[in-house]
Design a protein around this motif. Structure first.
Motif, PDB file in Angstrom:
ATOM      1  N   UNK A  39       0.808  -1.199   0.001  1.00  0.00           N
ATOM      2  CA  UNK A  39      -0.175   0.023  -0.072  1.00  0.00           C
ATOM      3  C   UNK A  39       0.861   1.170   0.084  1.00  0.00           C
ATOM      4  N   UNK A  40       2.029   1.167   0.474  1.00  0.00           N
ATOM      5  CA  UNK A  40       2.906   2.439   0.692  1.00  0.00           C
ATOM      6  C   UNK A  40       3.750   2.875  -0.436  1.00  0.00           C
ATOM      7  N   UNK A  41       3.695   2.023  -1.526  1.00  0.00           N
ATOM      8  CA  UNK A  41       4.662   2.008  -2.697  1.00  0.00           C
ATOM      9  C   UNK A  41       4.062   3.503  -3.462  1.00  0.00           C
ATOM     10  N   UNK A  42       4.990   4.221  -3.584  1.00  0.00           N
ATOM     11  CA  UNK A  42       4.552   5.411  -4.360  1.00  0.00           C
ATOM     12  C   UNK A  42       5.154   6.776  -3.588  1.00  0.00           C
ATOM     13  N   UNK A  43       4.539   8.008  -4.102  1.00  0.00           N
ATOM     14  CA  UNK A  43       5.125   9.108  -3.542  1.00  0.00           C
ATOM     15  C   UNK A  43       4.069   9.684  -2.618  1.00  0.00           C
ATOM     16  N   UNK A  44       4.506  10.327  -1.597  1.00  0.00           N
ATOM     17  CA  UNK A  44       3.696  10.774  -0.744  1.00  0.00           C
ATOM     18  C   UNK A  44       4.065  12.202  -0.004  1.00  0.00           C
ATOM     19  N   UNK A 122       2.431   2.810   9.988  1.00  0.00           N
ATOM     20  CA  UNK A 122       1.210   3.234   9.285  1.00  0.00           C
ATOM     21  C   UNK A 122       0.288   2.490   9.549  1.00  0.00           C
ATOM     22  N   UNK A 123      -1.056   3.097   9.409  1.00  0.00           N
ATOM     23  CA  UNK A 123      -2.499   2.596   9.394  1.00  0.00           C
ATOM     24  C   UNK A 123      -3.289   3.443   8.461  1.00  0.00           C
ATOM     25  N   UNK A 124      -4.318   2.685   7.943  1.00  0.00           N
ATOM     26  CA  UNK A 124      -5.201   2.888   6.803  1.00  0.00           C
ATOM     27  C   UNK A 124      -6.152   3.923   7.219  1.00  0.00           C
ATOM     28  N   UNK A 125      -6.444   4.935   6.611  1.00  0.00           N
ATOM     29  CA  UNK A 125      -7.504   5.850   6.625  1.00  0.00           C
ATOM     30  C   UNK A 125      -8.191   6.105   5.359  1.00  0.00           C
ATOM     31  N   UNK A 126      -7.825   6.012   4.192  1.00  0.00           N
ATOM     32  CA  UNK A 126      -8.449   5.795   2.949  1.00  0.00           C
ATOM     33  C   UNK A 126      -7.528   5.441   1.894  1.00  0.00           C
ATOM     34  N   UNK A 127      -8.024   5.307   0.896  1.00  0.00           N
ATOM     35  CA  UNK A 127      -6.821   4.931  -0.299  1.00  0.00           C
ATOM     36  C   UNK A 127      -6.049   5.964  -0.670  1.00  0.00           C
ATOM     37  N   UNK A 128      -6.155   7.461  -0.223  1.00  0.00           N
ATOM     38  CA  UNK A 128      -5.149   8.229  -0.270  1.00  0.00           C
ATOM     39  C   UNK A 128      -4.445   8.853   0.842  1.00  0.00           C
ATOM     40  N   UNK A 151      -0.059  13.810  -6.131  1.00  0.00           N
ATOM     41  CA  UNK A 151      -0.511  14.050  -7.193  1.00  0.00           C
ATOM     42  C   UNK A 151      -0.240  15.195  -7.836  1.00  0.00           C
ATOM     43  N   UNK A 152       0.936  15.236  -8.667  1.00  0.00           N
ATOM     44  CA  UNK A 152       1.738  16.306  -9.319  1.00  0.00           C
ATOM     45  C   UNK A 152       0.636  17.064 -10.119  1.00  0.00           C
TER      46      UNK A 152
END
Length: 155
Positions: A39-44, A122-128, A151-152
């Motif tokens: 779930x963490x993969x990506x830029x935050x 980390x814990x889940x809040x929503x998809x983003x 989200x650029x």
């Protein structure tokens, strides 16, 4: 009338500017669901809750922008804004990796720094949105921050 679930309560703190107490943030964090490492993969984009924790001022001084998870083995844990406003890796904080770790009774994805005694949970809040709580040797307990998928802007 029922109170909002923990996810909505967390989002309400974010939307109201992040001012809360460590106790309130921790109580909500403890109710949130775990997330898998994938779930963490990506830029935050990162931001924190204003609980009076000393890490807040340190990250403001660094111009903290967030985190970049390329894979479970390749993480840039501290991304900052440079003079041009671009998101860049802060080399002095090194790299990190993702593991599932039991924290506060829940097994969820966590980021362990390679060269510092710090683990971000980390814990889940929503998809983003992810709720995050830092745990580290020599670091005061109770630092709460959150990550939102980067989200650029479209040109």
């Amino acid at each position: 009338m029922s109170s909002p679930g923990p996810e909505q309560a967390y989002l309400d703190i974010i939307s109201s500017g992040g001012k809360t107490t460590e106790e309130a943030a921790t109580a909500i964090f403890d109710q949130l669901k775990p997330v898998p490492p994938s779930f963490l993969i990506g830029e935050w984009v990162g931001a924190d809750f204003d609980t009076g924790h000393p890490a807040t001022q340190a990250l403001v001084a660094l111009k903290w922008a967030g985190k970049l998870f390329r894979s479970e083995e390749d993480v840039d844990p501290i991304i900052v804004y440079d003079e041009e406003g671009k998101r860049v890796w802060l080399e002095s904080y090194g790299h990190a990796r993702i593991r599932e770790v039991k924290f506060r009774g829940v097994v969820s994805a966590a980021m362990a720094y390679d060269d510092k005694p710090i683990i971000d949970h980390f814990r889940y809040v929503n998809e983003d949105t992810m709720a995050s709580m830092m745990d580290g040797k020599g670091v005061p307990e109770g630092y709460h921050f959150h990550l939102t998928r980067y989200k650029p802007a479209k040109m």
